[in-house]
Write an enzyme that holds these catalytic residues in place. Structure first.
Site, PDB file in Angstrom:
ATOM      1  CB  THR A  15      -0.887   0.071   1.206  1.00 25.79           C
ATOM      2  OG1 THR A  15      -1.492  -1.287   1.186  1.00 25.79           O
ATOM      3  CG2 THR A  15      -1.904   1.178   1.265  1.00 25.79           C
ATOM      4  CB  VAL A  16       3.136   2.816   2.482  1.00 27.04           C
ATOM      5  CG1 VAL A  16       3.782   4.234   2.832  1.00 27.04           C
ATOM      6  CG2 VAL A  16       2.008   2.631   3.580  1.00 27.04           C
ATOM      7  CD  GLU A 131       6.504  13.802   9.912  1.00 26.88           C
ATOM      8  OE1 GLU A 131       7.396  14.544  10.121  1.00 26.88           O
ATOM      9  OE2 GLU A 131       5.664  13.602  10.796  1.00 26.88           O
ATOM     10  CB  VAL A 134       3.578   9.130  14.907  1.00 28.44           C
ATOM     11  CG1 VAL A 134       2.548   9.657  15.969  1.00 28.44           C
ATOM     12  CG2 VAL A 134       4.604   8.467  15.577  1.00 28.44           C
ATOM     13  CB  ILE A 138      -0.806  14.458  10.930  1.00 31.58           C
ATOM     14  CG1 ILE A 138      -2.139  14.135  10.736  1.00 31.58           C
ATOM     15  CG2 ILE A 138      -0.676  15.707  11.818  1.00 31.58           C
ATOM     16  CD1 ILE A 138      -3.032  13.949  12.137  1.00 31.58           C
ATOM     17  CG  ASP A 203      -0.881   1.199  14.812  1.00 30.65           C
ATOM     18  OD1 ASP A 203       0.066   0.998  14.290  1.00 30.65           O
ATOM     19  OD2 ASP A 203      -1.564   2.162  14.440  1.00 30.65           O
ATOM     20  CE  LYS A 207       0.026   4.802  14.047  1.00 30.09           C
ATOM     21  NZ  LYS A 207      -1.078   4.365  13.352  1.00 30.09           N
ATOM     22  N   GLY A 304      -3.601   5.038   5.130  1.00 26.19           N
ATOM     23  CA  GLY A 304      -3.944   5.005   3.637  1.00 26.19           C
ATOM     24  C   GLY A 304      -2.678   5.423   2.860  1.00 26.19           C
TER      25      GLY A 304
HETATM   26  P1  NDP Z   1       1.512  -3.821   3.007  1.00 29.11           P
HETATM   27  O1  NDP Z   1       1.617  -5.071   3.469  1.00 29.11           O
HETATM   28  O2  NDP Z   1       0.573  -3.232   1.950  1.00 29.11           O
HETATM   29  O3  NDP Z   1       2.967  -3.892   2.090  1.00 29.11           O
HETATM   30  C1  NDP Z   1       4.162  -4.509   2.592  1.00 29.11           C
HETATM   31  C2  NDP Z   1       4.983  -4.910   1.188  1.00 29.11           C
HETATM   32  O4  NDP Z   1       6.116  -5.602   1.734  1.00 29.11           O
HETATM   33  C3  NDP Z   1       4.175  -6.250   0.688  1.00 29.11           C
HETATM   34  O5  NDP Z   1       3.826  -6.247  -0.679  1.00 29.11           O
HETATM   35  C4  NDP Z   1       4.978  -7.447   0.977  1.00 29.11           C
HETATM   36  O6  NDP Z   1       4.763  -8.480   0.191  1.00 29.11           O
HETATM   37  C5  NDP Z   1       6.365  -7.027   1.085  1.00 29.11           C
HETATM   38  N1  NDP Z   1       7.286  -7.515   1.797  1.00 29.11           N
HETATM   39  C6  NDP Z   1       7.141  -8.295   2.762  1.00 29.11           C
HETATM   40  N2  NDP Z   1       8.374  -8.942   3.367  1.00 29.11           N
HETATM   41  C7  NDP Z   1       9.206  -8.461   2.298  1.00 29.11           C
HETATM   42  C8  NDP Z   1      10.657  -8.878   2.139  1.00 29.11           C
HETATM   43  N3  NDP Z   1      11.454  -9.652   2.959  1.00 29.11           N
HETATM   44  N4  NDP Z   1      11.247  -8.155   1.109  1.00 29.11           N
HETATM   45  C9  NDP Z   1      10.607  -7.439  -0.089  1.00 29.11           C
HETATM   46  N5  NDP Z   1       9.324  -7.137   0.246  1.00 29.11           N
HETATM   47  C10 NDP Z   1       8.726  -7.831   1.398  1.00 29.11           C
HETATM   48  O7  NDP Z   1       2.045  -2.811   4.217  1.00 29.11           O
HETATM   49  P2  NDP Z   1       1.599  -1.329   4.061  1.00 29.11           P
HETATM   50  O8  NDP Z   1       2.307  -0.756   2.969  1.00 29.11           O
HETATM   51  O9  NDP Z   1       0.527  -0.891   4.597  1.00 29.11           O
HETATM   52  O10 NDP Z   1       2.702  -0.959   5.395  1.00 29.11           O
HETATM   53  C11 NDP Z   1       3.935  -0.882   5.251  1.00 29.11           C
HETATM   54  C12 NDP Z   1       4.629  -0.127   6.333  1.00 29.11           C
HETATM   55  O11 NDP Z   1       4.088   1.170   6.563  1.00 29.11           O
HETATM   56  C13 NDP Z   1       4.369  -0.972   7.682  1.00 29.11           C
HETATM   57  O12 NDP Z   1       5.447  -0.812   8.448  1.00 29.11           O
HETATM   58  C14 NDP Z   1       3.104  -0.201   8.219  1.00 29.11           C
HETATM   59  O13 NDP Z   1       3.027  -0.375   9.550  1.00 29.11           O
HETATM   60  C15 NDP Z   1       3.475   1.015   8.014  1.00 29.11           C
HETATM   61  N6  NDP Z   1       2.256   2.063   7.752  1.00 29.11           N
HETATM   62  C16 NDP Z   1       1.287   1.880   7.117  1.00 29.11           C
HETATM   63  C17 NDP Z   1       0.097   2.541   6.819  1.00 29.11           C
HETATM   64  C18 NDP Z   1      -1.148   2.433   6.042  1.00 29.11           C
HETATM   65  O14 NDP Z   1      -1.811   3.089   6.096  1.00 29.11           O
HETATM   66  N7  NDP Z   1      -0.983   1.206   5.498  1.00 29.11           N
HETATM   67  C19 NDP Z   1       0.207   3.850   7.551  1.00 29.11           C
HETATM   68  C20 NDP Z   1       1.389   4.259   8.317  1.00 29.11           C
HETATM   69  C21 NDP Z   1       2.469   3.527   8.385  1.00 29.11           C
HETATM   70  P3  NDP Z   1       3.621  -9.672   0.708  1.00 29.11           P
HETATM   71  O15 NDP Z   1       2.443  -8.948   0.703  1.00 29.11           O
HETATM   72  O16 NDP Z   1       3.601 -10.744  -0.461  1.00 29.11           O
HETATM   73  O17 NDP Z   1       3.844 -10.159   1.952  1.00 29.11           O
HETATM   74  N1  HSE Z   2      -3.020   0.786  10.751  1.00 28.99           N
HETATM   75  C1  HSE Z   2      -2.614   2.018  10.978  1.00 28.99           C
HETATM   76  C2  HSE Z   2      -3.801   2.843  11.248  1.00 28.99           C
HETATM   77  C3  HSE Z   2      -1.863   2.656   9.798  1.00 28.99           C
HETATM   78  O1  HSE Z   2      -4.885   2.191  10.960  1.00 28.99           O
HETATM   79  O2  HSE Z   2      -3.867   3.983  11.846  1.00 28.99           O
HETATM   80  C4  HSE Z   2      -1.483   4.008  10.076  1.00 28.99           C
HETATM   81  O3  HSE Z   2      -0.282   3.980  10.942  1.00 28.99           O
END
Ligand code: NDP
Ligand code: HSE
Length: 436
Positions: A15-16, A131, A134, A138, A203, A207, A304
């Site tokens: 996602t991110v 950044e 948390v 924001i 979570d 934070k 998101g």
């Molecule tokens: P996702 O699960 O959507 O994305 C993580 C990606 O990393 C997946 O595609 C996953 O593959 C891949 N991955 C896992 N292990 C490995 C590896 N060893 N090597 C390469 N790729 C790998 O997570 P998000 O994008 O939602 O979150 C990412 C980070 O951001 C987390 O730390 C989360 O807490 C943080 N975050 C997320 C927010 C959000 O709104 N989603 C907001 C704020 C922070 P696979 O799916 O196949 O496991």
């Molecule tokens: N899972 C977290 C939330 C993502 O819902 O706030 C953002 O850190």
């Protein structure tokens, strides 16, 4: 060494990661204009590089081997977006040891291993941007670490989990069931890989540990945070709260005073008229009370793809600017030296107002029995609601209290829960509101 362009590699194309790649690629020219030098996204690593993603990538940019980024001498900044502790920690440490600056959104990792990682980064003269860890979009880390540098922060509290706020809003406004609202939050990309982190308050506690460390200069103290999630909140409590003039929010609270710090995460009843009570759905808000600026409130999307990517991008740009101007290390770690030996207040000593809901058999004397036990534990009742009358059957009995000490509340409830006229365990929700 000063550079004329900065090269970025992303590990984790979920996602991110997708959002960050979108900004770097689609706003490439705009970023170059704003920064004065090009930011080049050269590689993205993910386990699954075949999955369809709604983004057009330059040829050959994807790899399923994170080491291609970690070992690439051309890459200046590694963006870790896989989440979890392992292998994220190993990737970050390897990046640092290979002389690469790091950006991460991984609050779970920083809340548990942050002190160690910050120390390794400092030793290696490497910048670590966090950044997005948390409050999603924001820019709260920048606010606390930089904008409020002339302040002593007294209180910081906020709604810092988008998923649970989305669920509570859906349950309150649309009477949607908990499990349905959680599914929607997951589909929107808000939830953690393990959504119990969101709904059990973990979570938010991750934070809060980071935020409290930045605010008060204390070591990251995740394991000392009292944590309670939203899974026990029922529509009945939401309705009673509303009738009493309150909304229920999952609040993360940090207060400093009398040489100790109070840290807690739990569902909280807030007066409907407070600004923060009207922060709904995925939105987050952080309230800060500091000695120079006074009270301030920061509001925006807490989760998101694009809001989080916006925060990650701000770190990439800051670090890239520092690289190109030779000012790496301008701000480090939590922004000040850690104060050791700060006492974290024991949960028993927390003082709050409370909402109690009992299932009480509607018989003469039940109210006075409960009130008697509360009184004997120095808990003074502010108001009582008991509407339904079903003789000999359990009916909800709601009480709001004045300020009481947690230790006394627990002792009183232990006795009340054992009363033959009371069925099951009491529901307890803390109230954050000024006494009139
Ligand atoms: P996702 O699960 O959507 O994305 C993580 C990606 O990393 C997946 O595609 C996953 O593959 C891949 N991955 C896992 N292990 C490995 C590896 N060893 N090597 C390469 N790729 C790998 O997570 P998000 O994008 O939602 O979150 C990412 C980070 O951001 C987390 O730390 C989360 O807490 C943080 N975050 C997320 C927010 C959000 O709104 N989603 C907001 C704020 C922070 P696979 O799916 O196949 O496991
Ligand atoms: N899972 C977290 C939330 C993502 O819902 O706030 C953002 O850190």
């Amino acid at each position: 060494m000063k550079k004329s362009q900065v090269t970025v590699g992303i590990i984790g194309f979920g996602t991110v990661g997708t959002g960050v790649a979108r900004i770097l690629l689609e706003k490439k020219d705009e970023l170059k204009r704003r920064l004065g030098f090009p930011l080049v996204l050269s590689k993205i690593a993910d386990i699954d590089i075949k999955k369809k993603r709604d983004i057009k990538l330059p040829k050959g940019i994807l790899t399923n081997n994170a080491n291609e980024i970690l070992d690439d001498p051309e890459i200046d900044i590694v963006v870790e977006l896989i989440g979890g502790v392992h292998p994220a920690k190993d990737f970050i440490i390897k990046a640092i040891k290979n002389g690469k600056h790091v950006v991460t959104a991984n609050k779970a990792l920083l809340a548990t291993e942050g002190s160690n990682i910050f120390a390794i980064a400092k030793k290696n003269k490497i910048e670590l941007g966090f950044e997005a860890s948390v409050a999603g979009g924001i820019p709260i880390i920048k606010v606390v670490r930089e904008a409020l540098v002339g302040n002593r922060i007294k209180t910081v509290y906020g709604i810092i989990n988008g998923t649970s706020n989305y669920i509570l809003t859906k349950m309150t406004e649309e009477k949607v069931e908990f499990s349905q609202a959680l599914k929607e939050a997951q589909a929107l990309g808000y939830a953690e890989a393990d959504p119990t982190f969101d709904v059990e308050g973990i979570d938010s506690a991750h934070k809060l540990a980071i935020l409290a460390s930045l605010s008060f200069g204390i070591p990251i103290s995740f394991s000392k945070i009292y944590t309670e999630g939203i899974t026990k909140i029922t529509p009945l409590d939401i309705d009673f709260a509303s009738e009493l003039g309150y909304k229920i929010k999952l609040l993360a609270i940090a207060k400093q005073g009398n040489g100790e710090v109070e840290l807690r995460v739990h569902p909280t009843m807030l007066p409907k008229e407070y600004l923060i009570s009207n922060v709904d759905r995925v939105f987050n808000a952080v309230y800060i009370d500091a000695d120079a600026v006074g009270a301030s409130l920061y509001y925006g999307r807490g989760a998101g793809e694009m809001p989080t990517a916006s925060a990650v991008m701000s770190d990439i740009a800051d670090i890239a600017r520092n690289i190109t101007t030779g000012s790496v290390g301008r701000i480090q770690g939590i922004g000040m030296p850690e104060k050791p030996n700060v006492r974290i207040k024991h949960t028993d000593d927390i003082v709050s107002r409370y909402y109690f809901r009992f299932w009480a058999i509607d018989k003469p004397g039940v109210l006075s029995k409960i009130a008697g036990i509360l009184g004997a534990h120095n808990i003074s009742i502010e108001s009582v609601i008991q509407k339904v009358r079903k003789k000999e059957k359990a009916v909800p009995l709601v009480m709001m209290t004045h300020e009481a000490r947690e230790r006394d509340v627990r002792a009183a409830l232990k006795k009340i829960d054992k009363l033959p006229l009371v069925s099951g365990k009491a529901t307890v929700i803390r109230v954050e509101a000024r006494e009139e």
